[in-house]
Design an enzyme around this catalytic site. Sequence first.
Site, short mmCIF file in Angstrom:
data_model
loop_
_atom_site.label_atom_id
_atom_site.label_comp_id
_atom_site.label_asym_id
_atom_site.label_seq_id
_atom_site.Cartn_x
_atom_site.Cartn_y
_atom_site.Cartn_z
N HIS A 5 0.79 -1.23 0.00
CA HIS A 5 0.00 0.00 0.00
C HIS A 5 0.82 1.29 0.00
CE1 HIS A 5 -2.27 -3.28 1.92
NE2 HIS A 5 -3.22 -2.86 1.11
N GLY A 21 -6.25 11.60 9.41
CA GLY A 21 -7.05 10.59 8.70
C GLY A 21 -7.13 10.88 7.21
N ARG A 25 -5.53 16.36 3.94
CA ARG A 25 -5.01 17.13 5.06
C ARG A 25 -3.49 16.93 5.16
NH1 ARG A 25 -8.49 18.26 10.00
NH2 ARG A 25 -9.33 19.57 8.38
N ARG A 44 -3.64 4.38 -3.95
CA ARG A 44 -5.02 4.59 -3.48
C ARG A 44 -5.28 6.03 -3.03
NH1 ARG A 44 -7.85 -0.53 -1.57
NH2 ARG A 44 -6.58 -2.13 -2.52
N ARG A 88 -0.75 10.16 15.56
CA ARG A 88 -2.02 10.43 14.90
C ARG A 88 -2.48 11.83 15.29
NH1 ARG A 88 -7.13 10.06 13.37
NH2 ARG A 88 -8.76 10.17 14.94
N GLY A 90 -5.91 13.81 14.81
CA GLY A 90 -7.25 13.60 14.27
C GLY A 90 -8.30 14.45 14.95
N SER A 91 -9.55 14.11 14.64
CA SER A 91 -10.66 14.80 15.29
C SER A 91 -11.44 13.78 16.11
CB SER A 91 -11.56 15.46 14.24
OG SER A 91 -12.12 14.47 13.42
N GLU A 182 -13.19 8.52 18.75
CA GLU A 182 -12.60 8.59 17.41
C GLU A 182 -12.57 7.15 16.90
OE1 GLU A 182 -9.73 6.46 18.35
OE2 GLU A 182 -8.35 7.84 17.38
N MET A 183 -11.75 6.82 15.91
CA MET A 183 -11.87 5.48 15.33
C MET A 183 -10.54 4.79 15.02
SD MET A 183 -15.22 6.10 12.93
CE MET A 183 -15.66 4.37 12.92
N GLU A 184 -9.42 5.27 15.54
CA GLU A 184 -8.13 4.73 15.09
C GLU A 184 -7.10 4.38 16.17
OE1 GLU A 184 -9.45 7.60 13.84
OE2 GLU A 184 -10.14 6.89 11.90
N SER A 206 -14.16 18.00 17.41
CA SER A 206 -14.84 18.56 16.23
C SER A 206 -16.35 18.57 16.40
CB SER A 206 -14.49 17.76 14.98
OG SER A 206 -14.94 16.44 15.11
N ASP A 207 -16.85 17.79 17.36
CA ASP A 207 -18.29 17.82 17.65
C ASP A 207 -18.50 17.35 19.08
OD1 ASP A 207 -17.43 15.59 15.70
OD2 ASP A 207 -19.04 14.62 16.82
N ARG A 220 -12.89 23.62 11.28
CA ARG A 220 -12.02 22.50 11.69
C ARG A 220 -10.59 22.72 11.21
NH1 ARG A 220 -16.40 18.96 10.98
NH2 ARG A 220 -15.86 18.46 8.85
#
Length: 236
Positions: A5, A21, A25, A44, A88, A90-91, A182-184, A206-207, A220
């Site tokens: 990748h 992410g 950015r 990708r 990382r 991120g938001s 978050e997700m990571e 961010s929220d 943001r």
Amino acid sequence: MATAHIEAKEGVIAKTVLMPGDPLRAKFIADTYLENVVQFNNVRGMLGFTGTYNGKTISVMGSGMGMPSIGIYSYELYKFYGVENIVRIGSCGAYTADLDLYDVLLVDRAWSESTYPETQSGVETGEYTFPDETLNEELLVVAKELNIPVTKGTIHSSDVFYREDRTVGQKIFKEKNAIAVEMESFALFHNAKVLGKKAACLLTVSDNLVTQQETTSEERQNAFTKMMDIALGLAK
Ligand code: HPA
């Protein structure tokens, strides 16, 4: 030298990689903050760049969204490209009204319902993973020098963005002490541990999932600069 990748040539990626992410950015950061920029990946569309910041070398690359995606990129960077540190940037969505939009968080523990660690290495590692303490200390020193307030805390790395049951967040806040979602991070921290490397995570709120406040993408972008200034302080 290319991996499945990442198409970078050997020696092009710095020891420290900042990972937002969004690959665009990563490009924005390279264009705005770095000099002598070289693009090392576009497989990708997951853009990656190396450049200098205050004369010191640093890389920035998108991670994509979610644990499977950051799991792939961080593994290849650590294992095949000699990367030592991944931060990382991120938001996150806040699980408590005590956090304001644009607050900067430094993750000191990630909780998840994900089975990523067990699936990845076949070992039961528990429901929390952890960043590297020395990296966190370095980031706090930079934040202090720059006079940027940072909240340290546990966060939830979620497998799902659009949950049908919107009340689950408050349960996780109460039971796991997770102040934001978050997700990571959970997968990133696991990969670092398995490969003997270092990881950390800075997040901008961010929220707010309690007060329902949200930011626009333009807001943001601006808020992001505080977090960036801290992370770039790690350039060596
Ligand atoms: N959920 C998961 N990840 C996020 C959120 C959210 O509400 N906001 C920013 N990243």
